[in-house]
Motif scaffolding. Structure first.
Motif, mmCIF file in Angstrom:
data_model
loop_
_atom_site.group_PDB
_atom_site.id
_atom_site.type_symbol
_atom_site.label_atom_id
_atom_site.label_comp_id
_atom_site.label_asym_id
_atom_site.label_seq_id
_atom_site.Cartn_x
_atom_site.Cartn_y
_atom_site.Cartn_z
ATOM 1 N N ALA A 161 -91.450 31.860 73.823
ATOM 2 C CA ALA A 161 -90.600 31.973 75.012
ATOM 3 C C ALA A 161 -89.698 30.755 75.168
ATOM 4 O O ALA A 161 -88.527 30.880 75.558
ATOM 5 C CB ALA A 161 -91.473 32.137 76.254
ATOM 6 N N ALA A 162 -90.236 29.570 74.860
ATOM 7 C CA ALA A 162 -89.437 28.342 74.979
ATOM 8 C C ALA A 162 -88.259 28.368 74.014
ATOM 9 O O ALA A 162 -87.122 28.028 74.386
ATOM 10 C CB ALA A 162 -90.318 27.119 74.720
ATOM 11 N N PHE A 163 -88.505 28.770 72.765
ATOM 12 C CA PHE A 163 -87.416 28.859 71.789
ATOM 13 C C PHE A 163 -86.397 29.925 72.210
ATOM 14 O O PHE A 163 -85.188 29.727 72.054
ATOM 15 C CB PHE A 163 -87.977 29.188 70.402
ATOM 16 C CG PHE A 163 -88.775 28.075 69.775
ATOM 17 C CD1 PHE A 163 -88.303 26.774 69.767
ATOM 18 C CD2 PHE A 163 -90.012 28.337 69.201
ATOM 19 C CE1 PHE A 163 -89.042 25.741 69.183
ATOM 20 C CE2 PHE A 163 -90.750 27.315 68.614
ATOM 21 C CZ PHE A 163 -90.267 26.016 68.609
ATOM 22 N N GLN A 164 -86.884 31.040 72.729
ATOM 23 C CA GLN A 164 -85.976 32.096 73.176
ATOM 24 C C GLN A 164 -85.116 31.610 74.330
ATOM 25 O O GLN A 164 -83.906 31.883 74.366
ATOM 26 C CB GLN A 164 -86.770 33.336 73.595
ATOM 27 C CG GLN A 164 -85.882 34.516 73.984
ATOM 28 C CD GLN A 164 -86.674 35.777 74.269
ATOM 29 O OE1 GLN A 164 -87.891 35.756 74.332
ATOM 30 N NE2 GLN A 164 -85.975 36.889 74.438
ATOM 31 N N LEU A 219 -90.404 22.270 68.966
ATOM 32 C CA LEU A 219 -89.935 22.291 70.349
ATOM 33 C C LEU A 219 -89.617 20.883 70.840
ATOM 34 O O LEU A 219 -88.654 20.687 71.587
ATOM 35 C CB LEU A 219 -90.976 22.948 71.257
ATOM 36 C CG LEU A 219 -90.561 23.100 72.730
ATOM 37 C CD1 LEU A 219 -89.271 23.917 72.854
ATOM 38 C CD2 LEU A 219 -91.674 23.751 73.550
ATOM 39 N N ARG A 220 -90.400 19.902 70.408
ATOM 40 C CA ARG A 220 -90.146 18.518 70.811
ATOM 41 C C ARG A 220 -88.782 18.022 70.340
ATOM 42 O O ARG A 220 -88.187 17.142 70.966
ATOM 43 C CB ARG A 220 -91.240 17.603 70.262
ATOM 44 C CG ARG A 220 -92.554 17.687 71.033
ATOM 45 C CD ARG A 220 -93.619 16.842 70.373
ATOM 46 N NE ARG A 220 -94.871 16.873 71.125
ATOM 47 C CZ ARG A 220 -96.020 16.402 70.662
ATOM 48 N NH1 ARG A 220 -96.081 15.861 69.448
ATOM 49 N NH2 ARG A 220 -97.110 16.460 71.420
ATOM 50 N N ARG A 221 -88.284 18.586 69.252
ATOM 51 C CA ARG A 221 -86.973 18.185 68.733
ATOM 52 C C ARG A 221 -85.826 18.839 69.494
ATOM 53 O O ARG A 221 -84.670 18.488 69.297
ATOM 54 C CB ARG A 221 -86.888 18.520 67.236
ATOM 55 C CG ARG A 221 -87.863 17.693 66.390
ATOM 56 C CD ARG A 221 -87.948 18.189 64.969
ATOM 57 N NE ARG A 221 -86.685 18.019 64.255
ATOM 58 C CZ ARG A 221 -86.486 18.421 63.000
ATOM 59 N NH1 ARG A 221 -87.480 19.024 62.329
ATOM 60 N NH2 ARG A 221 -85.322 18.242 62.412
ATOM 61 N N ILE A 222 -86.152 19.812 70.336
ATOM 62 C CA ILE A 222 -85.134 20.486 71.150
ATOM 63 C C ILE A 222 -85.226 20.087 72.609
ATOM 64 O O ILE A 222 -84.217 19.836 73.269
ATOM 65 C CB ILE A 222 -85.296 22.026 71.042
ATOM 66 C CG1 ILE A 222 -85.104 22.485 69.601
ATOM 67 C CG2 ILE A 222 -84.300 22.736 71.954
ATOM 68 C CD1 ILE A 222 -85.366 23.963 69.406
ATOM 69 N N ARG A 223 -86.440 20.009 73.117
ATOM 70 C CA ARG A 223 -86.645 19.821 74.540
ATOM 71 C C ARG A 223 -87.867 18.933 74.780
ATOM 72 O O ARG A 223 -88.883 19.097 74.127
ATOM 73 C CB ARG A 223 -86.860 21.191 75.195
ATOM 74 C CG ARG A 223 -87.458 21.209 76.563
ATOM 75 C CD ARG A 223 -86.451 20.942 77.643
ATOM 76 N NE ARG A 223 -85.377 21.915 77.689
ATOM 77 C CZ ARG A 223 -84.549 22.037 78.716
ATOM 78 N NH1 ARG A 223 -84.680 21.240 79.763
ATOM 79 N NH2 ARG A 223 -83.571 22.921 78.690
ATOM 80 N N THR A 224 -87.753 18.001 75.709
ATOM 81 C CA THR A 224 -88.891 17.182 76.104
ATOM 82 C C THR A 224 -89.712 17.958 77.133
ATOM 83 O O THR A 224 -89.230 18.246 78.226
ATOM 84 C CB THR A 224 -88.430 15.841 76.716
ATOM 85 O OG1 THR A 224 -87.651 15.133 75.749
ATOM 86 C CG2 THR A 224 -89.628 14.997 77.121
ATOM 87 N N VAL A 225 -90.942 18.280 76.765
ATOM 88 C CA VAL A 225 -91.802 19.077 77.634
ATOM 89 C C VAL A 225 -92.726 18.193 78.473
ATOM 90 O O VAL A 225 -92.895 18.402 79.667
ATOM 91 C CB VAL A 225 -92.634 20.079 76.812
ATOM 92 C CG1 VAL A 225 -93.615 20.828 77.699
ATOM 93 C CG2 VAL A 225 -91.723 21.059 76.084
ATOM 94 N N MET A 259 -81.954 16.045 61.908
ATOM 95 C CA MET A 259 -81.854 16.467 63.318
ATOM 96 C C MET A 259 -81.757 17.992 63.375
ATOM 97 O O MET A 259 -81.020 18.616 62.610
ATOM 98 C CB MET A 259 -80.606 15.847 63.957
ATOM 99 C CG MET A 259 -80.484 16.104 65.455
ATOM 100 S SD MET A 259 -81.749 15.251 66.407
ATOM 101 C CE MET A 259 -81.330 15.817 68.054
ATOM 102 N N LEU A 260 -82.500 18.606 64.275
ATOM 103 C CA LEU A 260 -82.495 20.063 64.405
ATOM 104 C C LEU A 260 -81.203 20.548 65.045
ATOM 105 O O LEU A 260 -80.726 19.968 66.018
ATOM 106 C CB LEU A 260 -83.681 20.491 65.265
ATOM 107 C CG LEU A 260 -84.045 21.983 65.267
ATOM 108 C CD1 LEU A 260 -84.537 22.406 63.899
ATOM 109 C CD2 LEU A 260 -85.118 22.255 66.313
ATOM 110 N N ARG A 261 -80.617 21.604 64.473
ATOM 111 C CA ARG A 261 -79.391 22.145 65.047
ATOM 112 C C ARG A 261 -79.634 22.629 66.463
ATOM 113 O O ARG A 261 -80.665 23.210 66.766
ATOM 114 C CB ARG A 261 -78.874 23.321 64.205
ATOM 115 C CG ARG A 261 -78.415 22.944 62.828
ATOM 116 C CD ARG A 261 -77.577 24.087 62.247
ATOM 117 N NE ARG A 261 -78.293 25.349 62.293
ATOM 118 C CZ ARG A 261 -79.063 25.788 61.306
ATOM 119 N NH1 ARG A 261 -79.232 25.070 60.224
ATOM 120 N NH2 ARG A 261 -79.688 26.953 61.410
ATOM 121 N N GLU A 262 -78.663 22.409 67.350
ATOM 122 C CA GLU A 262 -78.809 22.828 68.745
ATOM 123 C C GLU A 262 -78.530 24.315 68.922
ATOM 124 O O GLU A 262 -78.996 24.930 69.869
ATOM 125 C CB GLU A 262 -77.879 22.012 69.652
ATOM 126 C CG GLU A 262 -78.264 20.538 69.735
ATOM 127 C CD GLU A 262 -77.378 19.786 70.703
ATOM 128 O OE1 GLU A 262 -76.458 20.410 71.281
ATOM 129 O OE2 GLU A 262 -77.583 18.578 70.875
#
Length: 420
Positions: free
Chosen positions: A130-133, A189-195, A1-4
């Motif tokens: 930008a999304a990661f930032q 990005l999918r592991r952090i946020r559902t786009v 799991m990716l760290r938040e």
């Protein structure tokens, strides 16, 4: 799991590495082209790269900073993605027309087109940056920038050494950028946020377009401003002169590199301070960033005055005798440009995008008037003076515009507070 979350140290480390590699990429690409293909081909590559940088602004459309600082979530991730796809498609069309307008021969046009294709995927990658930032994960954005750039540059060098063809080498580099985005950026990005799927709703696209249009025009004008001297050399100079100017121009990237190292992590903080009406905290960060610019400019200037010309000659294998004054002037211009970049980002954060256009319009007007005459009269030295003068005008204009806009918005806060 990716760290938040990520530590501030990790964020600064990878953001700094990403900024370094990105800033040095043009330096390395030109270095390899000049060494393998000679200074004449280096001149062709330089003007093609300048055109591609200008076209990059169309693909980015300055939505990167706007997206990353959208603290109130005015638009969704899917809407920003839809907008990014539209602007990249627009970049393709504009690139074709713009290169044709110069009337270049087949080889020079193909070099320009291949460089535009390479920058197309850089424009696309800016969405994930930008999304990661925005998710406070500049470490992921920086990691991606580092390895995407390193792999593409390595492929470019390998193919160029193998066949000596700049166009083929650039196609290989472009393909690697596309593969990296598909295999790294999208899954991370999918592991952090559902786009979800890109949202092409006209209302959202129109809203982002109107919000970013002043920034885009300003960015386009910014790159055009940086290219005016190169266009002047292209018109009244030689390919060799173009190569020399671009070699001398490279060290100024070091200043911008380290300034961006501090600016990028500060953007979300600046946005939060401004949203919280903390004008003093906001001003302290701006002053601190300007102090970084001054210190970095002085350090790089002193280093380059001492060993800059011999080091550049060693790297590029091009005779730069008598070019030290031009190098010093270009470095001063780089410092002034970095300081204006601080005010540019501040204007974006306070959502005073229209103020950006004033500074660029004035600076372009000045440079367009003096560039060609100065190049015709003094060659590379004249181009350097024209560039530094444009940066000085830009800094003065941005500083004045920022002060006026910020003062007006703070007056509104006070009026709003009394009304409550």
């Amino acid at each position: 799991m990716l760290r938040e979350t990520a530590s501030r140290k990790r964020i600064y480390l990878w953001n700094g590495a990403g900024s370094a590699v990105y800033a040095l990429s043009s330096f390395l690409l030109l270095l390899v082209v000049v060494r393998v293909c000679g200074s004449e081909e280096g001149g062709v590559f330089s003007i093609g790269y300048a055109i591609a940088q200008l076209m990059l602004t169309v693909g980015v459309f300055e939505a990167t900073t706007f997206f990353a600082t959208d603290a109130q979530n005015r638009f969704t991730y899917a809407q920003y993605l839809g907008f990014k796809i539209v602007t990249c498609a627009l970049m393709v069309v504009v690139s074709i027309v713009y290169v044709l307008s110069f009337g270049y021969d087949a080889h020079k046009a193909l070099v320009a087109y291949s460089l535009c294709a390479y920058r197309l995927f850089e424009a696309l990658a800016q969405y994930w940056f930008a999304a990661f930032q925005k998710e406070e994960r500049l470490d992921i954005a920086g990691f991606s920038t580092v390895w995407r750039s390193v792999i593409s540059i390595a492929l470019f060098v390998a193919v160029l050494l193998a066949c000596g063809d700049v166009v083929a080498a650039m196609i290989a580099a472009t393909a690697s950028e596309a593969v990296w985005i598909a295999c790294y950026d999208i899954p991370r990005l999918r592991r952090i946020r559902t786009v979800g799927r890109p949202d092409f709703s006209s209302r959202a696209l129109g809203g982002i377009f109107l919000a970013c249009l002043p920034l885009f025009i300003g960015s386009f004008m910014s790159i055009y401003l940086g290219n005016v001297c190169k266009y002047a050399i292209d018109a009244v100079g030689t390919e060799h002169m173009q190569t020399v100017f671009n070699i001398l121009f490279m060290p100024s990237f070091v200043i911008n590199l380290f300034v961006n190292f501090f600016i990028r992590p500060s953007l979300t903080t600046l946005a939060a301070l401004w949203a919280g009406h903390d004008a003093r905290g906001f001003a302290r960060i701006i002053v601190r960033l300007l102090g970084v610019v001054a210190g970095m400019t002085a350090a790089v200037e002193l280093a380059c005055l001492a060993v800059g010309i011999p080091v550049l000659e060693l790297f590029y294998g091009v005779d730069l005798e008598g070019c030290l004054p031009a190098l010093a002037v270009l470095l001063a211009g780089g410092g002034l440009l970095s300081a204006s970049n601080v005010f540019y980002n501040a204007l974006v954060v306070i959502r005073a995008q229209s103020g950006v256009l004033i500074g660029y319009a004035v600076a372009i007007a000045v440079t367009s008037l003096v560039a060609s005459p100065l190049v015709a009269a003094s060659g590379v030295q004249g181009a350097s003076v024209a560039y530094a003068a444009s940066c000085a005008v830009l800094l003065a204009a941005f500083g004045i515009v920022f002060f006026l806009f910020a003062r007006e918005k703070m007056r509104y806060w006070k009026h709003e507070g009394k009304a409550r």
